[in-house]
Design an enzyme around this catalytic site. Structure first.
Site, PDB file in Angstrom:
ATOM      1  N   HIS A   1       0.820  -1.223   0.000  1.00  0.00           N
ATOM      2  CA  HIS A   1       0.000   0.000   0.000  1.00  0.00           C
ATOM      3  C   HIS A   1       0.850   1.269   0.000  1.00  0.00           C
ATOM      4  CE1 HIS A   1       0.502  -0.250   4.476  1.00  0.00           C
ATOM      5  NE2 HIS A   1       0.434   1.079   4.386  1.00  0.00           N
TER       6      HIS A   1
ATOM      7  N   ASP B   1       0.161  -7.612   1.582  1.00  0.00           N
ATOM      8  CA  ASP B   1       0.644  -6.231   1.683  1.00  0.00           C
ATOM      9  C   ASP B   1       2.178  -6.186   1.729  1.00  0.00           C
ATOM     10  OD1 ASP B   1       0.595  -3.499   1.841  1.00  0.00           O
ATOM     11  OD2 ASP B   1      -0.131  -3.404   3.909  1.00  0.00           O
TER      12      ASP B   1
ATOM     13  N   GLN C   1       1.368   6.095  12.200  1.00  0.00           N
ATOM     14  CA  GLN C   1       1.404   6.713  10.884  1.00  0.00           C
ATOM     15  C   GLN C   1       2.838   6.958  10.431  1.00  0.00           C
ATOM     16  OE1 GLN C   1      -0.512   9.074  13.538  1.00  0.00           O
ATOM     17  NE2 GLN C   1      -1.736  10.112  11.999  1.00  0.00           N
ATOM     18  N   GLY C   2       3.150   6.554   9.220  1.00  0.00           N
ATOM     19  CA  GLY C   2       4.484   6.743   8.689  1.00  0.00           C
ATOM     20  C   GLY C   2       5.416   5.558   8.892  1.00  0.00           C
ATOM     21  N   ASP C   3       4.955   4.537   9.631  1.00  0.00           N
ATOM     22  CA  ASP C   3       5.785   3.351   9.847  1.00  0.00           C
ATOM     23  C   ASP C   3       5.477   2.234   8.860  1.00  0.00           C
ATOM     24  OD1 ASP C   3       7.300   4.282  12.034  1.00  0.00           O
ATOM     25  OD2 ASP C   3       5.655   3.870  13.406  1.00  0.00           O
ATOM     26  N   SER C   4       4.446   2.401   8.022  1.00  0.00           N
ATOM     27  CA  SER C   4       4.069   1.374   7.052  1.00  0.00           C
ATOM     28  C   SER C   4       5.276   0.866   6.270  1.00  0.00           C
ATOM     29  CB  SER C   4       3.073   1.941   6.046  1.00  0.00           C
ATOM     30  OG  SER C   4       1.755   1.812   6.489  1.00  0.00           O
TER      31      SER C   4
END
Length: 267
Positions: free
Chosen positions: A78, A123, A210-213
């Site tokens: 993603h 993913d 948020q931002g660690d994906s």
């Protein structure tokens, strides 16, 4: 695909904190951000030491990743927009401080998104770099033997739900949560066999955000070496009690990742 207003991938999005869940990859919102901000990341984390996790990578779209080989980054599906030539991504590695003079920056040349990815499960993605980065790589689990115990998470993402991206790499540990408990927490949204959960189910307080994906979830193998068991994927908010983090189960896709990386290596 999961209901967008109920569970989001852990990407940054304007106003994401107002939603029921928060994704872990910054996406387009990061384009107007002037850069990382000082302070902690990984909710409940502590500062990582220089060289502690040398295979950690920060991607310019606001995701994390790991060096699968010195020229290929493993991240989340993603985080990227399909498969094909792509020179727009910059990978930063070699420093826990993104502003450090030791940081190495290399452009992408090609992106491979997991075949069949449609927003649920699968993913993972690979990014080929323009040149190798001379740093250690992170092995991936190819069996379920390590899908248990306590895991380490690390990243430059937000230190709280809806927070800013960070300059310093942070780390934390989270315990395994079995599929039954995780499925119950998410009302059946888990994809068993493709996703693995971790976190403090009752108390919350520690999580990726948020931002660690795309970053790795990892632990020591039987020989004492780090091995990647998960890819940061999604969750209900960040570090909320009752909602563990959800990660791509790497062992399920190990053969596919290996084959895809071999193909990228010949490209």
């Amino acid at each position: 695909m999961r209901n967008f207003l109920t569970v989001l991938k852990r990407t940054l999005a304007v106003g994401a904190v107002a939603l029921a869940a928060v994704s872990l990859q910054p996406g387009t919102a990061l384009a107007s951000d002037p850069g990382p901000h000082p302070g902690p990341s990984v909710v409940g984390g502590t500062t990582a030491q220089q060289g502690e996790f040398p295979w950690m990578v920060r991607l310019s779209m606001g995701c994390g990743g790991s060096l699968y080989t010195q020229q290929i980054v493993l991240t989340a599906a993603h985080c990227v927009n399909g498969t094909g030539a792509n020179t727009s991504i910059t990978a930063t590695a070699g420093a826990v401080d993104l502003n450090s003079s030791q940081a190495v920056k290399v452009k992408s040349t090609y992106v491979l998104q997991a075949p069949g990815y449609n927003g649920t499960g699968k993913d993972w993605a690979l990014i080929k770099l323009a040149k190798p980065i001379n740093l250690p790589t992170l092995n991936i689990a190819d069996t379920t033997a390590y899908n248990n115990g306590t895991f380490t998470i690390a990243g430059w993402g937000a230190d709280r739900e809806g927070g800013s991206q960070q300059r310093q790499l942070r780390k934390a540990t989270v315990p395994y949560v079995d599929d039954t408990a995780c499925q119950r927490a998410y009302g059946g949204s888990l994809t068993p066999g493709e996703e693995i959960c971790a976190g403090y189910l009752q108390t919350g307080g520690v999580d990726t955000c948020q931002g660690d994906s795309g970053g790795p979830m990892f632990r020591k193998d039987n020989a004492g070496a780090w091995i990647q068991v998960g890819v940061v994927s999604w969750g209900q908010g960040c570090a909320r009690p009752g909602y563990p983090g959800v990660y791509t189960e790497v062992s399920t896709f190990a053969a596919s990742i290996k084959s895809a990386a071999a193909g990228l290596g010949r490209r």
